[in-house]
Design an enzyme around this catalytic site. Structure first.
Site, PDB file in Angstrom:
ATOM      1  N   HIS A   1       0.710  -1.266   0.224  1.00 45.32           N
ATOM      2  CA  HIS A   1      -0.013   0.012   0.099  1.00 45.32           C
ATOM      3  C   HIS A   1       1.008   1.265  -0.050  1.00 45.32           C
ATOM      4  O   HIS A   1       2.040   1.250   0.086  1.00 45.32           O
ATOM      5  CB  HIS A   1      -0.851   0.131   1.104  1.00 45.32           C
ATOM      6  CG  HIS A   1      -0.430   0.222   2.339  1.00 45.32           C
ATOM      7  ND1 HIS A   1       0.553  -1.040   3.076  1.00 45.32           N
ATOM      8  CD2 HIS A   1      -0.598   1.098   3.514  1.00 45.32           C
ATOM      9  CE1 HIS A   1       0.982  -0.617   4.281  1.00 45.32           C
ATOM     10  NE2 HIS A   1       0.529   0.694   4.513  1.00 45.32           N
TER      11      HIS A   1
ATOM     12  N   HIS B   1       1.479   3.931   1.937  1.00 49.92           N
ATOM     13  CA  HIS B   1       1.837   4.588   3.352  1.00 49.92           C
ATOM     14  C   HIS B   1       3.638   4.540   2.896  1.00 49.92           C
ATOM     15  O   HIS B   1       3.916   3.843   2.527  1.00 49.92           O
ATOM     16  CB  HIS B   1       1.427   4.094   4.468  1.00 49.92           C
ATOM     17  CG  HIS B   1       0.044   4.380   4.754  1.00 49.92           C
ATOM     18  ND1 HIS B   1      -0.805   3.539   5.579  1.00 49.92           N
ATOM     19  CD2 HIS B   1      -0.738   5.512   4.415  1.00 49.92           C
ATOM     20  CE1 HIS B   1      -1.892   4.168   5.607  1.00 49.92           C
ATOM     21  NE2 HIS B   1      -1.901   5.475   4.900  1.00 49.92           N
TER      22      HIS B   1
ATOM     23  N   ASP C   1       6.229   4.359   4.806  1.00 52.20           N
ATOM     24  CA  ASP C   1       6.972   3.445   5.486  1.00 52.20           C
ATOM     25  C   ASP C   1       7.012   2.228   4.586  1.00 52.20           C
ATOM     26  O   ASP C   1       7.666   1.151   5.150  1.00 52.20           O
ATOM     27  CB  ASP C   1       6.600   3.143   6.996  1.00 52.20           C
ATOM     28  CG  ASP C   1       5.069   2.643   7.291  1.00 52.20           C
ATOM     29  OD1 ASP C   1       4.395   3.050   6.814  1.00 52.20           O
ATOM     30  OD2 ASP C   1       4.838   1.907   7.836  1.00 52.20           O
TER      31      ASP C   1
ATOM     32  N   HIS D   1      -7.534  -1.855   5.758  1.00 55.06           N
ATOM     33  CA  HIS D   1      -6.317  -0.724   6.150  1.00 55.06           C
ATOM     34  C   HIS D   1      -7.119   0.481   5.837  1.00 55.06           C
ATOM     35  O   HIS D   1      -8.216   0.724   5.335  1.00 55.06           O
ATOM     36  CB  HIS D   1      -5.194  -0.879   5.328  1.00 55.06           C
ATOM     37  CG  HIS D   1      -4.129  -0.134   6.273  1.00 55.06           C
ATOM     38  ND1 HIS D   1      -4.103  -0.035   7.658  1.00 55.06           N
ATOM     39  CD2 HIS D   1      -3.345   0.765   5.889  1.00 55.06           C
ATOM     40  CE1 HIS D   1      -3.057   0.714   8.097  1.00 55.06           C
ATOM     41  NE2 HIS D   1      -2.318   0.928   6.900  1.00 55.06           N
TER      42      HIS D   1
END
EC number: 3.1.26.11
Length: 312
Positions: free
Chosen positions: A62, A64, A66, A142
């Site tokens: 995904h 994000h 990190d 998520h």
């Protein structure tokens, strides 16, 4: 042939001096797959002596930071190293939208092509295959579209028993069919069972990567009976409410998924920096699922070809 997972980063959003953001390398019979690419991934590749040129497929769970901020730097480095082979990147639908302009601005003179493949995060489907391995997406729950990935070896052909072939005078042209499991039928109609002519091949191995997600039993049918499961465990049960609110999981919840899915081994990771002692994650998970292990940067988890238990 080897089937192993090397942890390049196992922390959540904030890196620490000991742990980097999420990234892993999966080695399936010397095919190297990069799974997520958090900041610092290329440095971790060097530390673990993994050649950049061996990686041709990158799977992003995904968007994000990190899990993907390390990608632009890695792509640039590959260009500086003179890469010419195509690089394939799999991820949610906006992956090319995000990284395409970065490539166009910073990497316009690269000699290799980056091929983006959009993954539907709402269903499990085959996203990649070659002659040895299949990769399926795993829908995750998520805050933004996210998916995990299931890597599964293809079933190998059965092993020929040479002495049996010689004894029954099996024609050479029959060997490919016998290796696929067919019985031999002679010209006079005599049937020689395949079990007399072959031995089973080694059991196909499997690995499932699930990060980031809140507790969801919907993934159980997809990951059922896998040899090794990585499931995020951002929090301990003392913060289960926070886990639910941020669409993450606790170590206990990860263990419950592993137990209900009947997996062989569980790896915990994606730890929140609020916890200094990661041993607590192992302790909590083991109360539900004994075969629970902690991910740490630089660790490699092997799934043996023989079917014997690996030593983690």
């Amino acid at each position: 042939m080897r089937f192993s997972v090397t942890i390049l980063g196992c922390n959540s959003a904030l890196p620490t001096s000991e742990r980097n953001p999420t990234a892993q390398v999966l080695n399936v019979s010397e095919r190297f797959f990069l799974v997520d690419c958090g900041e610092g991934t290329q440095m971790q590749l060097r530390k673990n002596k993994i050649r950049f040129t061996r990686i041709s497929h990158v799977f992003i769970s995904h968007l994000h930071g990190d899990h993907c901020f390390g990608l632009p730097g890695l792509l640039s480095t590959l260009g500086l190293l003179g890469r010419t082979a195509d690089l394939h990147i799999y991820g949610p639908s906006d992956t090319e939208k995000v990284f395409g302009p970065i490539l166009a601005f910073f990497c316009r003179d690269m000699k290799y092509k980056v091929c983006f493949h959009s993954v539907d995060t709402d269903k499990s489907e085959l996203v990649y295959e070659d002659k040895r391995v299949e990769v399926f997406s795993i829908p995750l729950t998520h805050r933004i579209p996210a998916c995990g990935y299931l890597f599964r070896e293809k079933e190998a052909e059965r092993h020929i028993i040479r002495e049996s072939l010689d004894f029954y005078n099996i024609p050479v042209k029959w060997i490919p069919l016998i290796k696929k499991g067919l019985d031999y039928v002679s010209e006079d109609g005599t049937v020689i069972p395949n079990s007399v002519l072959t031995k089973p091949s080694a059991k196909a191995r499997s690995y499932a990567f699930c990060s980031d997600t809140k507790y969801s039993e919907a993934i159980i049918p997809v990951i059922k009976d896998v040899d090794l499961l990585y499931h995020e465990a951002t929090f301990l049960s003392d913060n289960e409410g926070l886990a639910d609110m941020t669409f993450h999981s606790t170590a206990r919840q990860a263990a419950e998924i592993a137990k209900k899915a009947g997996v062989k081994k569980l790896i915990l990771g994606h730890y929140s920096t609020r916890y200094k002692n990661t041993d607590l994650f192992r302790k909590e998970a083991a109360e539900v699922f004994q075969e629970s292990y902690l991910a740490e940067d630089g660790m490699t988890f092997d799934i043996p070809n023989s079917g014997r238990d690996s030593e983690f």
